[in-house]
Design an enzyme around this catalytic site. Structure first.
Site, PDB file in Angstrom:
ATOM      1  N   ARG A 268       0.834  -1.208   0.000  1.00  0.00           N
ATOM      2  CA  ARG A 268       0.000   0.000   0.000  1.00  0.00           C
ATOM      3  C   ARG A 268       0.862   1.249   0.000  1.00  0.00           C
ATOM      4  O   ARG A 268       1.728   1.417   0.857  1.00  0.00           O
ATOM      5  CB  ARG A 268      -0.933   0.011   1.219  1.00  0.00           C
ATOM      6  CG  ARG A 268      -1.946  -1.114   1.198  1.00  0.00           C
ATOM      7  CD  ARG A 268      -2.973  -1.005   2.293  1.00  0.00           C
ATOM      8  NE  ARG A 268      -3.794  -2.195   2.348  1.00  0.00           N
ATOM      9  CZ  ARG A 268      -4.748  -2.412   3.248  1.00  0.00           C
ATOM     10  NH1 ARG A 268      -4.998  -1.501   4.172  1.00  0.00           N
ATOM     11  NH2 ARG A 268      -5.454  -3.534   3.226  1.00  0.00           N
ATOM     12  N   ARG A 283       2.480   1.710  10.570  1.00  0.00           N
ATOM     13  CA  ARG A 283       2.060   1.924   9.185  1.00  0.00           C
ATOM     14  C   ARG A 283       3.255   1.723   8.277  1.00  0.00           C
ATOM     15  O   ARG A 283       4.183   2.521   8.285  1.00  0.00           O
ATOM     16  CB  ARG A 283       1.478   3.323   8.982  1.00  0.00           C
ATOM     17  CG  ARG A 283       0.948   3.541   7.542  1.00  0.00           C
ATOM     18  CD  ARG A 283       0.304   4.885   7.378  1.00  0.00           C
ATOM     19  NE  ARG A 283      -0.869   5.005   8.223  1.00  0.00           N
ATOM     20  CZ  ARG A 283      -1.515   6.152   8.434  1.00  0.00           C
ATOM     21  NH1 ARG A 283      -1.078   7.264   7.895  1.00  0.00           N
ATOM     22  NH2 ARG A 283      -2.580   6.171   9.216  1.00  0.00           N
ATOM     23  N   GLU A 355      -5.598  -0.726  15.123  1.00  0.00           N
ATOM     24  CA  GLU A 355      -6.473  -1.523  14.266  1.00  0.00           C
ATOM     25  C   GLU A 355      -5.718  -2.722  13.714  1.00  0.00           C
ATOM     26  O   GLU A 355      -4.625  -2.587  13.162  1.00  0.00           O
ATOM     27  CB  GLU A 355      -7.006  -0.681  13.104  1.00  0.00           C
ATOM     28  CG  GLU A 355      -7.906  -1.461  12.154  1.00  0.00           C
ATOM     29  CD  GLU A 355      -8.029  -0.808  10.788  1.00  0.00           C
ATOM     30  OE1 GLU A 355      -8.209  -1.549   9.812  1.00  0.00           O
ATOM     31  OE2 GLU A 355      -7.917   0.438  10.699  1.00  0.00           O
ATOM     32  N   SER A 358     -10.400  -5.518   9.762  1.00  0.00           N
ATOM     33  CA  SER A 358     -11.659  -4.936   9.297  1.00  0.00           C
ATOM     34  C   SER A 358     -12.508  -6.072   8.748  1.00  0.00           C
ATOM     35  O   SER A 358     -12.000  -6.922   8.005  1.00  0.00           O
ATOM     36  CB  SER A 358     -11.423  -3.889   8.212  1.00  0.00           C
ATOM     37  OG  SER A 358     -10.809  -2.742   8.743  1.00  0.00           O
ATOM     38  N   ARG A 396       0.677  -4.883  13.410  1.00  0.00           N
ATOM     39  CA  ARG A 396       0.207  -4.337  14.678  1.00  0.00           C
ATOM     40  C   ARG A 396      -0.081  -5.440  15.689  1.00  0.00           C
ATOM     41  O   ARG A 396      -0.006  -5.199  16.893  1.00  0.00           O
ATOM     42  CB  ARG A 396      -1.029  -3.464  14.444  1.00  0.00           C
ATOM     43  CG  ARG A 396      -0.701  -2.208  13.629  1.00  0.00           C
ATOM     44  CD  ARG A 396      -1.940  -1.482  13.196  1.00  0.00           C
ATOM     45  NE  ARG A 396      -1.595  -0.392  12.280  1.00  0.00           N
ATOM     46  CZ  ARG A 396      -2.484   0.260  11.551  1.00  0.00           C
ATOM     47  NH1 ARG A 396      -3.775  -0.057  11.614  1.00  0.00           N
ATOM     48  NH2 ARG A 396      -2.109   1.243  10.746  1.00  0.00           N
TER      49      ARG A 396
END
Length: 430
Positions: A268, A283, A355, A358, A396
């Site tokens: 990403r 990140r 996070e 999802s 994470r």
């Protein structure tokens, strides 16, 4: 992609979805409807011209068969002009059809009625929280201090050498941290296959049709790495190749649900920023993730969403990580989802929530783009529903395990569920 007939019949519903999701301009509905009307008017005009051309052709045929070429000549000339007009109008109709399709791709999915309307992440709802935050007899460190070493020779995550090899955001995991990543992937796979998921090993690059099918194009094009010479995209998630696995297929409804699990690296191009929110592993541009994907009957999709959510949450329970479940509001849900949960773990060294998963229901939004349908007995094909969820994104999770398991003597204790996969109950950071 939404059903065009739904947009025609309920434009106010679509405008509200765009506004609630902060996903474009509600005026785009008007542009779409005008293009659709022009397309349909063009089809009607084209059909009328074609009918007239066919009528003239029959007249010409009758006159030629009777030998009356003189009477046929002006009709032939008229029909030639009409055919040229038909040809031009056919191109106009094709152009309008393309315009309608392109505008449809810019219309987001409609939020489910249970999704809270909100303007920012502050409006997400904490629906559930599990576990106790760890306590220490010392000040816990963030993972970037625990896994790094000033000499670089004992760094368990080497950010500097990764940047040398590729660029910022491409770390190298070393020794026990590399082994921990491998252990987590194996642990996640065993959990998924025990729950009835079929394991897939999928390509790490996809073509434009696949990226468009799951909704990354045109919504997230700027976040994707590309291989422009070959017209391919590096995947930002295994959702792309796994969901496109059944593109352009009609599945037997009795075979549903289909549940797949796949591990992939993910790529990403996220915008850079500063602060502890993006430090260390929080990140990065390449990371590992295990993805779960469901193909289900429409009437079963919201039960499947809760099942998928539970599959991901059970991993966090076994990893003994305190976590909370967020029900995402409209503005923080994303372009393609009808309903979405985020799972966040508490990370002690940073004293914040991270996070790690999802879980989303897309209803028929993706399957309409990809033309994935199902057929019930003695019935016409209909669109099925797709869902996916991270189980889990590793960086994470690793950060949380390191920070929550740190000890004063420099060791990190691991949860019992990981011991068989890691081969030990602890490792040293220094």
């Amino acid at each position: 992609m939404l059903d065009l007939e739904l947009i025609r019949s309920k434009p106010d519903l679509i405008r509200k979805a765009i506004s609630d999701k902060r996903a474009g301009d509600p005026a785009s509905v008007e542009s779409l409807l005008k293009a659709d009307e022009a397309h349909r008017s063009g089809i009607t005009e084209l059909q009328q011209l074609q009918a007239t051309a066919n009528k003239l052709a029959r007249q010409i045929g009758e006159l030629m068969r009777s030998g009356d070429r003189e009477s046929a000549a002006p009709i032939i000339a008229e029909n030639a002009k009409l055919k040229e007009k038909v040809k031009l109008l056919e191109q106009t109709v094709r152009d309008k059809e393309t315009q309608v399709h392109d505008l449809l791709l810019e219309i987001p999915n409609i939020p489910h009625s249970s999704v809270p309307v909100g303007a920012s992440p502050d409006d997400n709802v904490v629906a559930f929280e599990h576990g106790s935050r760890p306590s220490f007899g010392f000040d816990p460190k963030p993972h970037w201090d625990l896994v790094a070493d000033s000499s670089r020779e004992r760094s368990l995550v080497d950010f500097e050498r990764g940047a040398k090899v590729t660029g910022a955001g491409f770390p190298v995991y070393r020794g026990p941290l590399a082994r921990l990543q491998r252990a987590l992937i194996a642990f996640f796979f065993e959990h998924a296959t025990n729950r009835g998921y079929e394991e897939l090993q999928v390509p790490l690059v996809v073509n434009e049709d696949s990226a468009r099918g799951t909704g990354q194009l045109p919504d997230k094009e700027d976040q994707m790495y590309t291989a422009p010479r070959d017209g391919l995209f590096l995947i930002p998630t295994a959702e792309l190749p796994v969901t496109n696995f059944h593109r352009d297929e009609i599945l037997d409804a009795d075979s549903l649900p289909l549940k797949y699990v796949a591990y992939t690296p993910c790529f990403r191009r996220e915008a850079g920023s500063y602060g502890k929110e993006v430090r260390g592993l929080n990140r990065i541009h390449q990371f590992d993730k295990v993805e779960l994907v469901h193909f289900v009957r429409p009437e079963d999709s919201y039960a499947a969403l809760e099942e998928l959510r539970q599959d991901a949450e059970d991993l966090l329970v076994q990893l003994e990580l305190p976590y909370r479940r967020l029900l995402m509001c409209t503005a923080d849900m994303g372009f393609t989802q009808a309903k979405k949960y985020d799972l966040e773990i508490y990370s002690a060294g940073q004293d914040r929530w991270l996070e790690v998963s999802s879980i989303s229901n897309f209803e028929a939004f993706q399957s309409r783009r990809m033309k994935i349908r199902m057929r019930k007995a003695n019935a016409s094909p209909e669109l099925l529903h797709t869902l996916n969820g991270s189980a889990l994104a590793l960086p994470r999770v690793v950060a949380g395990l390191v920070e929550n398991g740190q000890q004063a003597d420099g060791t990190v204790l691991l949860p019992a569920a990981l011991h068989p996969f890691f081969g030990d109950k602890e490792f040293r950071t220094s």
